[in-house]
Design a protein around this motif. Structure first.
Motif, PDB file in Angstrom:
ATOM      1  N   GLN A  86       1.438   6.550  -6.802  1.00 26.08           N
ATOM      2  CA  GLN A  86       0.762   7.527  -7.763  1.00 26.08           C
ATOM      3  C   GLN A  86       1.486   9.045  -7.570  1.00 26.08           C
ATOM      4  OE1 GLN A  86      -2.266   7.218  -8.459  1.00 26.08           O
ATOM      5  NE2 GLN A  86      -2.195   5.340  -8.712  1.00 26.08           N
ATOM      6  N   ILE A 136      -5.328   5.069  -5.449  1.00 19.06           N
ATOM      7  CA  ILE A 136      -5.312   3.146  -4.441  1.00 19.06           C
ATOM      8  C   ILE A 136      -6.702   2.953  -3.382  1.00 19.06           C
ATOM      9  CG2 ILE A 136      -3.285   4.450  -4.480  1.00 19.06           C
ATOM     10  CD1 ILE A 136      -2.912   3.817  -0.942  1.00 19.06           C
ATOM     11  N   ARG A 179      -7.970  -0.001   1.197  1.00 23.94           N
ATOM     12  CA  ARG A 179      -7.618  -1.811   1.349  1.00 23.94           C
ATOM     13  C   ARG A 179      -7.948  -2.056   2.036  1.00 23.94           C
ATOM     14  NH1 ARG A 179      -1.862  -1.698  -1.757  1.00 23.94           N
ATOM     15  NH2 ARG A 179      -3.052  -0.639  -4.119  1.00 23.94           N
ATOM     16  N   THR A 200       0.653  -0.967  -0.015  1.00 24.75           N
ATOM     17  CA  THR A 200       0.233   0.186  -0.290  1.00 24.75           C
ATOM     18  C   THR A 200       1.084   1.208  -0.352  1.00 24.75           C
ATOM     19  OG1 THR A 200      -1.600  -0.521   1.148  1.00 24.75           O
ATOM     20  CG2 THR A 200      -1.752   1.132   1.523  1.00 24.75           C
ATOM     21  N   ALA A 239       2.519   1.821  -3.180  1.00 28.74           N
ATOM     22  CA  ALA A 239       1.713   2.234  -4.773  1.00 28.74           C
ATOM     23  C   ALA A 239       1.079   3.760  -4.442  1.00 28.74           C
ATOM     24  CB  ALA A 239       0.117   1.341  -4.042  1.00 28.74           C
TER      25      ALA A 239
END
Length: 767
Positions: free
Chosen positions: A696, A749, A752, A689, A692
């Motif tokens: 970004q 993202i 999650r 995470t 990611a």
């Protein structure tokens, strides 16, 4: 037909902005900006807040398709300006709008609703916050001619008690026992009257001698200049900022009081923020001594009911001066002329939970929206504020610095002695007190004076370490060393709060968890140990008052301990950072800093600035009265610019070196800094995470000048409460719009499972 723009209380980045609803005719009077409403959203009922009332719906929205507001749950808690500030905060600090709006709501209000029965109206569930009425009993005109029967003893006693004036029913019961029957009998005869009166909680006073603000005969030149600049900024009505840069004890509070008096004379109010709850009693006392019942106080140590009563006094317009900690900024004061932030450099003005706002920045925006002046006061202004004053403006408002280099009455700044503890150690001194500090403390005891000892740590020692294998016990749930508390013989984690029983060498029961050795010894110094060694060093008649996070857990503990120190004939106040700023005790002639290096060695680019601020502030507690003050700073890093600047009363020694380092490394005030923290129980998911998020950020930033993405990397506290923590740092130009960019990246993202993301704009906590 009117329409309401409603912010839903659904804290997710997937739902942004506000939604339009129709205001039915029966709710037109009650559905106003700032009220809490019940609406339908996605086929279910939801709580929301009215941010705007308008005559037309938003563009591309058909009025015929809009759902109506179902119910008004709570009256207005903020106005249109408050709504605009809340929405600005949501954008600036990359948080859901409802998180920002909740700051403005009445204390005790939450988002849960219930109803007594099927078909009954919904009601908000509040945390014991409503108004409380007391029953008051008083004599009427008939009492002059009324004579109770001979056997009506209780009636005669009651009338005698009420002859001095009305009394609360609760007081009558407490002092006289069962009086209900007598009150009822006399009420039927018209002899007494029973009325309901609103009880205002949270208005208790203090016995602190420093909680008075007698008007001085004349102001210093610095005070006159500061007051003139503040009056000019308030009159301009553009949100201009005045930085009052005054040495400790220079009379900044008197400047605030006079400026507020001018604002009140013009029919406007004021909000005053202080950084520590320990300062609240002193500050509130001073302001109430000047402005009486027009002062309301708001801080977290008040109960929900007490906060509600004080908040409601402001909403009703009965209190025009609000004093409190960070959250007092959001009080419903209708027309503030001034917002004052005392000790503006303090990190406690930065919120560590969503919305992660900085009170100084929100206050500056609020001042622009309200058309009032913002006053920042400090003996050690933040480098960000000083840089804005050099530039002369920031975000459309003027920034002016006014210097106050002198103390009223001719009292001088204290003499400062820096003691190199390495030399003390090599000379055979194994005490936590250097020879100069020990002698100075004994002199204070002999002369029956007062002293302050500051240590930036709580507990008995910083940690236990095995002298055989070097093992330092760590919390199994957090990546932090455990602190040893000698009084309770426990190892405690100051991150998650867990504790374990443990004794230190030479106790025969102690054992190393790694090798089994009994040589688990205490290293470092804590407030408990300082207190114990003081008791061994000084006579028994010296009152030693320890003030740290362990002794101030309960309500009123700060005030109780300070009042005890204030009334003692001879005392030493031992404490952590909470005693370092703002406190005013003229009898204090000695200040000792047991270890000045603690904050210097933290992995934080602000470490040197925080050390300088802390030492300069605590040094300023000495010599505020007629007797000259003395400060002894114990350190192993005597040549550090922050310590030398304090020793020589020369800020430039620290500031010039620090600004050069910050500029070279592109740290604030030459940039904006955001910290993106990801945490969760699954380490692999946290890593992916965080990767990611970094991807970004790099995609959106590209090759923009002045931008830099650092990481991902493990946080300094890599584990907290069994959760892995990683982070990404973002450096951006000072004028960059960080909030929207970080919001876009987080939305990209997505949410999650089991992952938490904190977007901390203008971050202060790097750990």
């Amino acid at each position: 037909m009117p329409f309401a723009s409603v912010v839903l209380d659904i804290p997710t980045r997937a739902i942004e902005g506000s939604f339009d609803y129709l205001i039915p005719q029966q709710l037109e009077d009650s559905c106003q900006v700032g009220c809490t409403v019940l609406v339908r959203f996605s086929h279910r009922s939801a709580v929301g807040y009215v941010a705007q009332v308008k005559d037309e719906p938003s563009e591309d929205v058909a009025a015929s398709k809009l759902l109506p507001v179902e119910q008004v749950l709570a009256p207005s808690a903020f106005d249109r300006v408050g709504a605009r500030v809340a929405l600005w905060m949501a954008r600036e600090y990359a948080c859901p709008a409802c998180d920002a709006i909740r700051l403005f709501l009445a204390p005790g209000q939450n988002v849960k609703v219930h109803r007594a029965a099927e078909g009954a109206p919904w009601e908000l569930v509040c945390d014991r916050a409503g108004a409380v009425d007391d029953r008051w009993v008083s004599l009427t005109q008939k009492a002059q001619d009324f004579v109770p029967a001979k056997n009506a003893t209780r009636q005669r006693e009651l009338m005698a008690a009420l002859a001095a004036g009305p009394m609360r029913m609760a007081e009558l019961r407490a002092t006289m026992g069962g009086v209900s029957a007598a009150v009822t009998a006399l009420q039927k005869r018209g002899v007494v009257e029973v009325t309901q009166r609103r009880r205002v909680r949270g208005s208790e006073g203090t016995t602190l001698s420093s909680a008075q603000a007698p008007r001085p005969q004349h102001l210093t030149q610095g005070q006159v200049r500061a007051l003139a600049a503040i009056d000019q900024a308030r009159t301009a009505g553009k949100g201009d900022v005045v930085l009052v840069d005054g040495v400790t004890g220079s009379g900044k509070t008197e400047v605030y009081l006079d400026a507020i008096e001018h604002a009140l004379d013009q029919g406007r109010g004021a909000i005053v923020l202080v950084p520590e709850i320990s300062l609240t009693a002193q500050t509130v006392g001073r302001f109430r001594s000047r402005f009486g019942d027009r002062v309301a106080v708001l801080h977290s140590r008040l109960s929900v009911g007490e906060r509600f009563d004080q908040w409601d006094l402001v909403r009703q317009g009965k209190a025009r001066v609000v004093v409190g900690a960070r959250s007092a900024l959001f009080a419903p004061l209708a027309d503030p002329g001034l917002i004052i932030i005392d000790e503006e450099h303090e990190g406690s003005y930065k919120q560590d939970q969503s919305p992660r706002y900085h009170a100084r920045e929100v206050a500056a925006q609020m001042a622009r929206e309200r058309g009032c002046a913002l006053v920042l006061g400090s003996a050690t202004p933040s480098l960000e504020s000083l840089q804005r004053c050099r530039a002369g403006s920031w975000r459309g408002a003027s920034w002016t610095r006014v210097s106050m280099p002198e103390r009223p009455g001719g009292s001088a700044l204290p003499d400062i002695q820096v003691v190199n503890m390495a030399e003390q150690f090599h000379g055979g001194n194994r005490s936590i007190f250097s020879a100069p500090l020990a002698e100075a403390l004994q002199e204070v005891a002999q002369k029956r004076q007062k002293a302050v000892l500051m240590l930036n740590r709580r507990g008995f020692a910083s940690f236990l370490m095995c002298r055989d294998c070097g093992c330092v016990p760590e919390c199994p749930h957090c990546s932090t060393a455990l602190t040893y508390h000698e009084r309770t013989h426990t190892l405690e984690c100051h991150t998650c709060g867990r504790s374990w029983p443990q004794r230190a060498y030479p106790d025969p029961s102690t054992r190393c968890p790694n090798c089994g050795s009994r040589y688990m010894a205490a290293f470092g110094v804590g407030t408990q140990r300082v207190e114990d060694e003081l008791r061994a060093l000084l006579p028994d008649d010296v009152d030693i008052v320890r003030m740290d996070a362990d002794t101030t857990k309960g309500k009123g503990d700060h005030q109780r301990l300070l009042e005890r120190f204030d009334t003692s004939a001879c005392a030493v106040l031992v404490g952590t950072q909470m005693i370092a700023k703002g406190l005013d005790f003229p009898e204090v002639t000695l200040v000792g800093v047991v270890n000045a290096d603690t904050t210097l060695k933290l992995p934080d680019f602000r470490a040197a600035e925080r050390t300088y601020d802390l030492l300069e502030q605590v040094a300023g507690r000495a010599g505020r009265g007629d007797t000259p003050g003395r400060v002894i700073v114990q350190t192993y890093w005597a040549n550090h610019p922050a310590i030398q600047a304090v020793a020589q009363h020369d800020r430039a020694l620290f500031e010039d070196a620090e600004l050069a380092e910050r500029q070279e490394a592109n740290y604030p005030p030459f940039s904006r800094l955001a910290n993106v923290v990801v945490w969760g129980k699954n380490a692999a998911s946290v890593r992916s995470t965080c990767d990611a998020m970094a991807h970004q950020l790099r995609e959106r930033v590209g090759e923009r000048p002045g931008w830099e993405i650092l990481g991902p990397a493990d946080c300094v506290k890599a584990r907290v409460k069994d959760r892995t923590r990683r982070h990404v740092l973002v450096k951006a130009p000072p004028t960059a719009d960080l909030g929207p960019l970080l919001s876009e990246c987080a939305a990209a993202i997505g949410q999650r499972m089991g992952m938490n993301i904190a977007l901390d704009i203008d971050a202060y906590d790097m750990m």
